[in-house]
Design an enzyme around this catalytic site. Structure first.
Site, PDB file in Angstrom:
ATOM      1  N   ASN A 178       0.848  -1.194   0.000  1.00 45.91           N
ATOM      2  CA  ASN A 178       0.000   0.000   0.000  1.00 45.91           C
ATOM      3  C   ASN A 178       0.886   1.247   0.000  1.00 45.91           C
ATOM      4  OD1 ASN A 178      -2.050   1.894   0.435  1.00 45.91           O
ATOM      5  ND2 ASN A 178      -1.925   1.642   2.663  1.00 45.91           N
ATOM      6  N   LYS A 359      23.711  46.061  -8.807  1.00 47.95           N
ATOM      7  CA  LYS A 359      22.569  45.932  -7.902  1.00 47.95           C
ATOM      8  C   LYS A 359      21.601  47.077  -8.176  1.00 47.95           C
ATOM      9  CE  LYS A 359      22.118  47.808  -4.155  1.00 47.95           C
ATOM     10  NZ  LYS A 359      21.334  48.966  -3.642  1.00 47.95           N
ATOM     11  N   HIS A 371      34.629  45.533 -17.006  1.00 50.60           N
ATOM     12  CA  HIS A 371      35.389  44.826 -15.973  1.00 50.60           C
ATOM     13  C   HIS A 371      35.632  45.701 -14.749  1.00 50.60           C
ATOM     14  CE1 HIS A 371      38.564  45.922 -19.217  1.00 50.60           C
ATOM     15  NE2 HIS A 371      38.135  46.992 -18.607  1.00 50.60           N
ATOM     16  N   ASN A 385      29.537  53.553 -21.939  1.00 49.26           N
ATOM     17  CA  ASN A 385      30.642  52.681 -21.552  1.00 49.26           C
ATOM     18  C   ASN A 385      31.157  53.103 -20.181  1.00 49.26           C
ATOM     19  OD1 ASN A 385      32.686  50.583 -22.920  1.00 49.26           O
ATOM     20  ND2 ASN A 385      33.816  51.951 -21.565  1.00 49.26           N
ATOM     21  N   SER A 413      38.190  55.502 -16.742  1.00 51.10           N
ATOM     22  CA  SER A 413      38.639  54.505 -15.775  1.00 51.10           C
ATOM     23  C   SER A 413      38.865  55.128 -14.406  1.00 51.10           C
ATOM     24  CB  SER A 413      39.941  53.857 -16.266  1.00 51.10           C
ATOM     25  OG  SER A 413      39.730  53.148 -17.457  1.00 51.10           O
TER      26      SER A 413
END
Length: 536
Positions: A178, A359, A371, A385, A413
């Site tokens: 069962n 985020k 990067h 960019n 940068s």
């Protein structure tokens, strides 16, 4: 499922699950992105039940909260005292309201996540076809030790379900067991439940005794043998939880491959039950797809990705990336070693590259963050960019603030964008700049730091070092010593504290960097602005 008879479903989920050794109710433990109970509810969904009840007991608040969030149409029914499975079904029937005698009641354990919709549909179909008072889902296994046996007569009709501890020698040889899954006619079920007693060693009302009562009353009882005995296996401890997880993983991955997804290595690929994959997607090894992740046609995921509740557009590539509640546009490229936190949206043909964290960032079509950057609480337009080592400085220690970057913007940068701040369309920022004020469209924002050259400093202050020898080899002649009247502008002699600092074995060369922008475009320079380009 289409049926002329209304169906009600009762799921038994009141047990404590002591062998799990957990404060969490057993039915709320997860495999393949869902709780055990959620898997059972999903399988039962094919029955199109008019009413569904879940009997809760241990951890009732947690189970009820899960139902309210994920299955609000389901009625949680409290079994205050654990008086057995028969008592649990009786309590549930009272909560479901009036049922017609011919209505069908399906009873399921809440800890059987491997049950399939096809098996339940076949069970109910046979139950209706044979006009049975009860139909038991049974399984034939090699070792039936510990299970209740299904006892049939010479015609194959079910005569009884005998618990293992009550089985005589002949009954103990039966291999049909069962599974605890039943389909009942509501009228006979209610009549039999009213006759149950607790006159047994456990002092409980057993649902299995209903079968004997129905047979004694001359009611027809049938059994359907499940095609795959593994479907009916319950989860009682974490070893069985892991085993069930492996079975579900294999099922899901196989189904994905048959539907047109290439899974390079099924052994190292984990796909949750609610993940959707369009045809012609490719999943590389060591990839985990969780929650309601959706991957569109032609996308390539992995290797070594973990995506949770993330949408990936057609033709996108995601490599060695972690993403939670993110959107990745069609044709976009993400990774390697990127982290897309909740609220990230990358537009069509955009790029988020190596060692980038985002985020609550909305990045427009063809915008690139190649990067070494942090982009948080930001809106960035199209074709912009973001240069290497740029940081969106969004937190002042008390609150988060937003940065807005326009379209066709070049952020040099090592730029620090101190929010709240706006950079207009087509604007540039110089490498190494700290941007605290809004930049108008088409403007160049530079924060200057004047560069000072002191000739011969290495030869005088680091005599004998590799740098001094390299300078001498290059033909640099050291001027007189510091403090020489011929060189009144030279730096003063070091203090006692400075003199105590050891001279390193090697000093890196000082880069002569332009104060004008490094855009991250990889160009040698921008017309009219020497040194404006930078690596991507």
């Amino acid at each position: 499922m289409t049926s002329s008879r209304p169906v009600a479903v009762i799921i038994l989920a009141a047990g404590e699950g002591k062998r799990m050794r957990s404060t969490r109710p057993k039915v709320l433990h997860h495999i393949a992105g869902r709780s055990l109970l959620h898997h059972v509810l999903s399988a039962a969904g094919a029955l199109a039940a008019a009413r569904t009840a879940v009997v809760v007991g241990h951890g009732r608040e947690q189970v009820a909260a899960m139902l309210a969030e994920q299955a609000p149409e389901v009625v949680p029914v409290v079994q205050d005292r654990q008086h057995g499975t028969g008592h649990a079904v009786r309590v549930a029937l009272a909560a479901l309201g009036e049922l017609a005698p011919g209505d069908t009641v399906v009873v399921l354990p809440g800890d059987t996540p491997l049950l399939t919709s096809a098996t339940l549909t076949a069970l109910v179909a046979q139950h209706h076809a044979r006009a049975a008072a009860a139909t038991v889902l049974s399984a034939v296994i090699d070792d039936a030790t510990g299970y209740g046996r299904v006892v049939r007569d010479g015609d194959g009709a079910v005569r009884a379900i005998v618990e293992h501890r009550d089985a005589d020698a002949a009954t103990a040889t039966i291999r049909e067991i069962n599974t605890g899954v039943y389909a009942f006619a509501a009228g006979p079920l209610q009549t039999a439940l009213a006759r149950l007693t607790r006159d047994n060693a456990q002092g409980e009302e057993y649902l299995t005794d209903v079968v004997g009562l129905l047979v004694a009353a001359g009611q027809p009882v049938a059994a359907r043998v499940v095609d795959d005995p593994g479907e009916a296996g319950g989860v009682n401890d974490r070893v069985q939880l892991a085993a069930a997880g492996r079975v579900l993983r294999d099922r899901i991955v196989e189904a994905a491959m048959r539907a047109g997804t290439t899974v390079v290595d099924p052994r190292t690929t984990w796909i949750d039950a609610d993940v959707t994959l369009e045809p012609d997607t490719t999943i590389a090894p060591n990839t985990f797809l969780h929650g309601r992740t959706h991957v569109a046609r032609g996308a390539v995921i992995g290797p070594e990705c973990t995506l949770t509740d993330t949408t990936v557009g057609a033709g996108a590539t995601v490599l060695r990336t972690t993403a939670e509640r993110a959107e990745i546009g069609a044709g976009a490229v993400v990774g390697p070693y990127s982290h897309l936190r909740p609220g990230t949206r990358l537009g069509r043909e955009g790029k988020i590259g190596s060692f980038v964290e985002t985020k609550s960032a909305d990045l427009g079509n063809q915008t690139k963050v190649p990067h070494l950057a942090y982009v948080g609480d930001a809106v960035v337009g199209e074709r912009s960019n973001i240069g290497c080592t740029t940081v969106f400085v969004n937190y002042d220690g008390v609150a988060k603030h937003r940065t807005v970057i326009g379209s066709d913007v070049r952020i040099g940068s090592d730029t620090m964008l101190v929010a709240p701040v706006t950079v207009g369309d087509g604007a540039y920022t110089g490498a190494g700049s700290v941007i605290r004020e809004d930049v108008p469209p088409g403007a160049l924002a530079v924060r200057e730091g004047r560069q000072r050259i002191i000739e011969g400093w290495v030869s005088r202050r680091r005599p004998g070092s590799p740098a001094a020898r390299a300078a001498a080899a290059a033909g640099v002649q050291a001027p007189g010593s510091v403090g020489d009247p011929e060189h009144p502008d030279e730096m003063p002699q070091p203090s006692a504290a400075e003199a105590a600092v050891p001279i390193p074995a090697h000093q890196g060369d000082v880069a002569h960097r332009s104060e004008l922008p490094h855009t991250g475009e990889g160009e040698a320079g921008i017309a009219g602005i020497p040194g404006a380009g930078s690596r991507t």
